[in-house]
Write an enzyme that holds these catalytic residues in place. Structure first.
Site, mmCIF file in Angstrom:
data_model
loop_
_atom_site.group_PDB
_atom_site.id
_atom_site.type_symbol
_atom_site.label_atom_id
_atom_site.label_comp_id
_atom_site.label_asym_id
_atom_site.label_seq_id
_atom_site.Cartn_x
_atom_site.Cartn_y
_atom_site.Cartn_z
ATOM 1 N N ASP A 8 0.874 -1.165 0.000
ATOM 2 C CA ASP A 8 0.000 0.000 0.000
ATOM 3 C C ASP A 8 0.918 1.224 0.000
ATOM 4 O O ASP A 8 2.119 1.109 0.281
ATOM 5 C CB ASP A 8 -0.882 -0.022 1.257
ATOM 6 C CG ASP A 8 -1.841 1.142 1.312
ATOM 7 O OD1 ASP A 8 -2.312 1.581 0.251
ATOM 8 O OD2 ASP A 8 -2.104 1.641 2.421
ATOM 9 N N ASP A 10 -0.066 4.916 1.157
ATOM 10 C CA ASP A 10 -0.248 5.824 2.287
ATOM 11 C C ASP A 10 -0.142 5.082 3.611
ATOM 12 O O ASP A 10 -0.852 4.101 3.838
ATOM 13 C CB ASP A 10 -1.614 6.500 2.196
ATOM 14 C CG ASP A 10 -1.515 8.005 2.281
ATOM 15 O OD1 ASP A 10 -0.416 8.507 2.516
ATOM 16 O OD2 ASP A 10 -2.543 8.674 2.116
ATOM 17 N N GLY A 45 -7.719 3.936 3.623
ATOM 18 C CA GLY A 45 -7.679 2.784 2.726
ATOM 19 C C GLY A 45 -8.839 2.643 1.765
ATOM 20 O O GLY A 45 -8.899 1.671 1.009
ATOM 21 N N ASN A 117 -3.711 9.005 -7.425
ATOM 22 C CA ASN A 117 -2.559 9.915 -7.473
ATOM 23 C C ASN A 117 -1.250 9.217 -7.120
ATOM 24 O O ASN A 117 -0.217 9.856 -6.993
ATOM 25 C CB ASN A 117 -2.781 11.078 -6.502
ATOM 26 C CG ASN A 117 -4.013 11.887 -6.854
ATOM 27 O OD1 ASN A 117 -4.131 12.404 -7.961
ATOM 28 N ND2 ASN A 117 -4.948 11.984 -5.932
ATOM 29 N N ASP A 169 -1.544 -0.771 6.080
ATOM 30 C CA ASP A 169 -1.750 -0.090 7.369
ATOM 31 C C ASP A 169 -3.229 0.117 7.667
ATOM 32 O O ASP A 169 -3.573 0.706 8.684
ATOM 33 C CB ASP A 169 -1.045 1.272 7.379
ATOM 34 C CG ASP A 169 -1.810 2.323 6.599
ATOM 35 O OD1 ASP A 169 -2.247 2.026 5.458
ATOM 36 O OD2 ASP A 169 -1.994 3.442 7.112
#
Length: 219
Positions: A8, A10, A45, A117, A169
């Site tokens: 992932d 972020d 998420g 993004n 996360d």
């Protein structure tokens, strides 16, 4: 045998959470909607459109679909503008070291992010070269907790889910990994990612050595 890793973005590679929070907050203020960090935590998420629906529902608002799309687009413009402030110094501690180690060891590496993004963020971090595959919000139609983004990454790496370890996360991300048949590494508190196969408080703790020590039979 583990042959690939899927990350992932972020909260794992970098932390743009504050930039997302400020962008959503600015939008909410313009709409005269209530928005705080507790609501923001529920957006972790999930996709942009799912996020705007969560905020709308929290405020018991009735908004036409085309207006929701317009609001999500406005938020994205605010957020993307803020990404220009990111630099290669914005890796989370331990993330760049792990990506470098995986490259040295010859593992395949994919990004599995809900963010459209993601390519921009990787460019700002100068991280694109660490990834064989970049899966983002434009790659699949169903976002986490559906496993589609991780299945996309595995397929593009020509690997089976059981040959990959997912770093996440978010609760929805771990759910997606488990549903898809992947091994999972949770980054963060137990109440959020404690259902992962193994959990670490930070990326700095989740080294390749530490992960190999847990998944001994898979390496």
């Amino acid at each position: 045998m583990i042959k690939g890793f899927i990350f992932d973005l972020d909260g794992v590679i970098t932390d743009t959470a504050e930039l997302h929070y400020l962008a959503w907050k600015k939008l909410a203020e313009e709409m005269d909607w209530q928005f705080d960090r507790e609501v923001n935590e529920r957006l972790r998420g999930v996709s942009r459109m799912d996020s705007i629906n969560i905020i709308k529902d929290h405020n018991n608002a009735t908004v036409a679909e085309d207006k929701l799309i317009e609001l999500a687009t406005m938020k994205n413009i605010i957020y993307v503008d803020s990404l220009d402030t990111m630099t290669p110094d914005d890796y989370l501690p331990g993330a760049k070291e792990l990506l470098t180690h995986l490259r040295q060891e010859g593992f395949k590496v994919a990004l599995g992010s809900a963010s459209k993004n993601a390519p921009k963020v990787l460019k700002q971090l100068q991280a694109t070269g660490y990834f064989d595959v970049v899966g983002d919000g434009s790659s699949v139609s169903k976002s986490k907790p559906e496993p589609d983004i991780f299945l996309f990454g595995a397929e593009k790496m020509d690997l089976k889910p059981e040959e990959c370890i997912v770093y996440e996360d978010a609760e929805a991300g771990i759910d997606a990994a488990k549903t898809g048949g992947f091994h999972s590494v949770g980054i963060g508190p137990k109440d959020r990612v404690g259902h992962a196969n193994v959990r670490f408080d930070t990326m700095a703790d989740a080294t390749l050595f530490a992960v190999k020590s847990h998944f001994t039979e898979l390496f």
